[in-house]
Scaffold this motif. Structure first.
Motif, PDB file in Angstrom:
ATOM      1  N   ILE A 133       0.650  -1.135   0.010  1.00  0.00           N
ATOM      2  CA  ILE A 133       0.069   0.088   0.137  1.00  0.00           C
ATOM      3  C   ILE A 133       0.821   1.337  -0.219  1.00  0.00           C
ATOM      4  CG2 ILE A 133      -1.867   1.163   1.202  1.00  0.00           C
ATOM      5  CD1 ILE A 133      -2.688  -1.483  -0.084  1.00  0.00           C
ATOM      6  N   GLY A 134       2.022   1.318   0.865  1.00  0.00           N
ATOM      7  CA  GLY A 134       2.888   2.383   0.635  1.00  0.00           C
ATOM      8  C   GLY A 134       3.508   2.799  -0.661  1.00  0.00           C
ATOM      9  N   LEU A 135       4.061   1.561  -1.484  1.00  0.00           N
ATOM     10  CA  LEU A 135       4.209   1.696  -2.910  1.00  0.00           C
ATOM     11  C   LEU A 135       3.101   2.536  -3.672  1.00  0.00           C
ATOM     12  CD1 LEU A 135       6.231   1.486  -5.066  1.00  0.00           C
ATOM     13  CD2 LEU A 135       5.537  -0.888  -5.313  1.00  0.00           C
ATOM     14  N   PHE A 136       1.989   1.948  -3.446  1.00  0.00           N
ATOM     15  CA  PHE A 136       0.875   2.600  -4.301  1.00  0.00           C
ATOM     16  C   PHE A 136       0.659   3.940  -4.009  1.00  0.00           C
ATOM     17  CE2 PHE A 136      -3.519   3.305  -5.346  1.00  0.00           C
ATOM     18  CZ  PHE A 136      -3.528   2.642  -6.455  1.00  0.00           C
ATOM     19  N   SER A 137       0.761   4.310  -2.634  1.00  0.00           N
ATOM     20  CA  SER A 137       0.721   5.575  -2.251  1.00  0.00           C
ATOM     21  C   SER A 137       1.696   6.586  -3.004  1.00  0.00           C
ATOM     22  CB  SER A 137       0.458   5.697  -0.726  1.00  0.00           C
ATOM     23  OG  SER A 137       0.277   7.110  -0.423  1.00  0.00           O
ATOM     24  N   ALA A 138       2.887   5.946  -3.097  1.00  0.00           N
ATOM     25  CA  ALA A 138       3.956   6.591  -3.641  1.00  0.00           C
ATOM     26  C   ALA A 138       3.752   6.892  -5.093  1.00  0.00           C
ATOM     27  CB  ALA A 138       5.143   6.052  -3.736  1.00  0.00           C
ATOM     28  N   LEU A 139       3.112   6.023  -5.531  1.00  0.00           N
ATOM     29  CA  LEU A 139       2.640   6.028  -7.119  1.00  0.00           C
ATOM     30  C   LEU A 139       1.643   7.014  -7.354  1.00  0.00           C
ATOM     31  CD1 LEU A 139       2.647   2.186  -8.204  1.00  0.00           C
ATOM     32  CD2 LEU A 139       3.886   3.855  -9.326  1.00  0.00           C
TER      33      LEU A 139
END
Length: 217
Positions: A133-139
């Motif tokens: 979810i953190g990576l998706f948030s960064a995307l």
């Protein structure tokens, strides 16, 4: 930032959509993360990656690919939690602010990766049956989207998915390209003319899609 009620609504809408496609979707255990791999590759195409030719980034379509990816991430979270919404929601909020992850023997700091590298990492994780979810948030941030933007576009795409199913998507009779453009492009155009905060937004958008689709026949 994403609100608890928005997360609840999206999880419920995704559950409803999955059940419309297959009432036994939890037991079937479809490969949702395989879909993330494919959608991630499509996002790379919309961004442009070919160093041997000029390409322009189509930001609107890139954003829409992230919305598609989110559908499958939500589905995977629900699958992991046996359809229970509360723990799936808790997982989102527990990891939404993460700024790095361990993968393939390396520590990946999201701030050190560009957009294409983040998409490649997303694909690699999905192929390994993992989500971040953190990576998706960064995307989202790289694609100039907030979680509120995602929520509004997710609801819009959910309407399109229901529209597709109602018009023969699963049976193969639905025309994804009509009026000379893909339905995703029609969706982006129509949603800009409507109030996404309105209680009737979903119904208004569905009717707008229906009218334009009917006129294109």
């Amino acid at each position: 930032m994403l609100q608890a009620n928005q997360a609840q609504i999206m999880l419920q809408l995704q559950d409803n959509m999955n059940a419309k496609v297959n009432p036994d979707w939890l037991a079937t255990r479809s490969p949702f993360l395989r879909a993330v791999v494919i959608e991630g590759a499509e996002a790379i195409e919309h961004h442009g990656w070919k160093w041997w030719k000029k390409q322009d980034c189509d930001l609107e379509q890139l954003q829409m690919e992230l919305v598609d990816i989110w559908h499958f991430v939500l589905s995977e979270l629900l699958l992991q939690e046996n359809g229970e919404h509360a723990p799936a929601q808790a997982h989102v909020f527990a990891h939404i602010d993460e700024t790095s992850l361990e993968f393939d023997g390396n520590t990946w700091q999201f701030s050190e990766l560009n957009l294409l590298e983040k998409l490649e990492l997303l694909i690699g994780l999905a192929a390994a049956k993992r989500t971040s979810i953190g990576l998706f948030s960064a995307l989202l941030a790289d694609c100039q989207m907030t979680w509120v933007d995602l929520y509004q576009q997710y609801v819009s795409k959910n309407v399109l998915n229901f529209f597709r199913q109602d018009n023969g998507y699963k049976q193969g009779t639905y025309r994804k390209v009509w009026g000379g453009r893909e339905d995703n492009e029609h969706l982006v155009e129509l949603m800009l003319d409507l109030d996404a905060t309105s209680l009737s937004f979903q119904d208004d958008l569905y009717q707008a899609l229906h009218q334009r689709y009917s006129q294109s026949k």
